[in-house]
Design a protein around this motif. Structure first.
Motif, PDB file in Angstrom:
ATOM      1  N   UNK A 143       0.294  73.772  88.331  1.00  0.00           N
ATOM      2  CA  UNK A 143       1.538  73.249  87.758  1.00  0.00           C
ATOM      3  C   UNK A 143       1.463  71.732  87.625  1.00  0.00           C
ATOM      4  N   UNK A 144       0.978  71.061  88.660  1.00  0.00           N
ATOM      5  CA  UNK A 144       0.873  69.598  88.624  1.00  0.00           C
ATOM      6  C   UNK A 144      -0.078  69.148  87.515  1.00  0.00           C
ATOM      7  N   UNK A 145      -1.246  69.774  87.457  1.00  0.00           N
ATOM      8  CA  UNK A 145      -2.234  69.368  86.456  1.00  0.00           C
ATOM      9  C   UNK A 145      -1.755  69.634  85.034  1.00  0.00           C
ATOM     10  N   UNK A 146      -1.125  70.778  84.810  1.00  0.00           N
ATOM     11  CA  UNK A 146      -0.704  71.107  83.446  1.00  0.00           C
ATOM     12  C   UNK A 146       0.550  70.340  83.020  1.00  0.00           C
ATOM     13  N   UNK A 147       1.513  70.176  83.915  1.00  0.00           N
ATOM     14  CA  UNK A 147       2.765  69.539  83.521  1.00  0.00           C
ATOM     15  C   UNK A 147       2.738  68.022  83.684  1.00  0.00           C
ATOM     16  N   UNK A 148       2.254  67.539  84.831  1.00  0.00           N
ATOM     17  CA  UNK A 148       2.285  66.096  85.092  1.00  0.00           C
ATOM     18  C   UNK A 148       1.097  65.354  84.486  1.00  0.00           C
ATOM     19  N   UNK A 149      -0.034  66.016  84.414  1.00  0.00           N
ATOM     20  CA  UNK A 149      -1.246  65.367  83.898  1.00  0.00           C
ATOM     21  C   UNK A 149      -1.590  65.803  82.483  1.00  0.00           C
ATOM     22  N   UNK A 159      -1.288  82.248 100.700  1.00  0.00           N
ATOM     23  CA  UNK A 159      -1.109  80.794 100.774  1.00  0.00           C
ATOM     24  C   UNK A 159      -2.099  80.089  99.845  1.00  0.00           C
ATOM     25  N   UNK A 160      -3.314  80.608  99.753  1.00  0.00           N
ATOM     26  CA  UNK A 160      -4.308  80.029  98.836  1.00  0.00           C
ATOM     27  C   UNK A 160      -3.821  80.119  97.395  1.00  0.00           C
ATOM     28  N   UNK A 161      -3.215  81.242  97.024  1.00  0.00           N
ATOM     29  CA  UNK A 161      -2.672  81.404  95.679  1.00  0.00           C
ATOM     30  C   UNK A 161      -1.548  80.404  95.415  1.00  0.00           C
ATOM     31  N   UNK A 162      -0.681  80.209  96.403  1.00  0.00           N
ATOM     32  CA  UNK A 162       0.434  79.269  96.250  1.00  0.00           C
ATOM     33  C   UNK A 162      -0.092  77.844  96.081  1.00  0.00           C
ATOM     34  N   UNK A 163      -1.090  77.481  96.883  1.00  0.00           N
ATOM     35  CA  UNK A 163      -1.688  76.153  96.747  1.00  0.00           C
ATOM     36  C   UNK A 163      -2.288  75.978  95.358  1.00  0.00           C
ATOM     37  N   UNK A 164      -3.006  76.977  94.912  1.00  0.00           N
ATOM     38  CA  UNK A 164      -3.628  76.930  93.583  1.00  0.00           C
ATOM     39  C   UNK A 164      -2.560  76.849  92.493  1.00  0.00           C
ATOM     40  N   UNK A 165      -1.493  77.578  92.666  1.00  0.00           N
ATOM     41  CA  UNK A 165      -0.392  77.568  91.710  1.00  0.00           C
ATOM     42  C   UNK A 165       0.251  76.180  91.617  1.00  0.00           C
ATOM     43  N   UNK A 166       0.503  75.559  92.760  1.00  0.00           N
ATOM     44  CA  UNK A 166       1.110  74.214  92.776  1.00  0.00           C
ATOM     45  C   UNK A 166       0.191  73.192  92.111  1.00  0.00           C
ATOM     46  N   UNK A 167      -1.091  73.290  92.402  1.00  0.00           N
ATOM     47  CA  UNK A 167      -2.041  72.373  91.767  1.00  0.00           C
ATOM     48  C   UNK A 167      -2.086  72.597  90.259  1.00  0.00           C
TER      49      UNK A 167
END
Length: 187
Positions: free
Chosen positions: A90-96, A80-88
């Motif tokens: 993705x958000x930082x690289x694609x949206x920000x 779950x920690x990996x999934x959370x890190x992965x989502x963050x």
């Protein structure tokens, strides 16, 4: 690695979906009793849950951005920690539009900040209200005391005192064996 039952896996999948959708964060996961470091998910499952191509997951692993645990056969298993890190990530690289080096640094600082918040929370808890145990990898983990567990320990201690008092009776022979018959309700 720890064996995960089918029902347990389903609960982790629900929790992972909530992380991906932003309805939970790692603090909520930890507080609800899930082991956020338990490697449960395959590459394919994480790719489906997070809507990310499996090759992106492998690339993040090679870059050290999200590094899952490995089975003895070498297969990747995500927590779950990996999934959370992965989502963050993705958000930082694609949206920000933050580059991967920046994403790596931000994620490290966020995790450090999260750990510090948890430590402050532990320090605010009155002394003696926690119990410490050994985790599955030998690390020391904090186990929150519950009222139910406290009552159970009190009852066991009381029953132990009764047994010790019974053993002190002088008519008993020198044998130290004691057999107690009863039902589960007596415990």
């Amino acid at each position: 690695m720890q064996k995960v039952t089918r029902d347990m896996r389903q609960m982790y999948i629900i929790c992972a979906r909530s992380l991906v959708e932003g309805r939970l964060d790692l603090d909520n996961v930890d507080d609800s009793g899930f082991d956020s470091d338990l490697p449960v998910f395959t590459v394919g499952k994480v790719a489906t849950l997070a809507n990310i191509h499996p090759q992106t997951l492998r690339q993040y692993d090679r870059l050290g951005l999200v590094v899952p645990r490995r089975t003895q056969g070498g297969a990747r298993r995500y927590s779950l920690r990996d999934i959370d890190r992965l989502c963050q990530a993705q958000h930082l690289s694609q949206d920000e539009s933050i580059n991967l080096a920046g994403v790596t640094r931000i994620l490290a600082l966020q995790e450090e900040n999260r750990q510090l918040r948890r430590e402050i929370g532990r320090m605010r808890v009155p002394s003696g209200s926690s119990v410490f145990a050994a985790g599955r990898n030998g690390e020391v983990i904090e186990v929150q005391r519950s009222e139910r567990a406290r009552l159970w320990r009190h009852e066991m201690h009381r029953k132990h005192e009764e047994l010790v008092a019974f053993e002190d009776v002088e008519d008993l022979d020198s044998s130290r064996s004691l057999i107690i018959w009863g039902s589960d309700q007596d415990l």
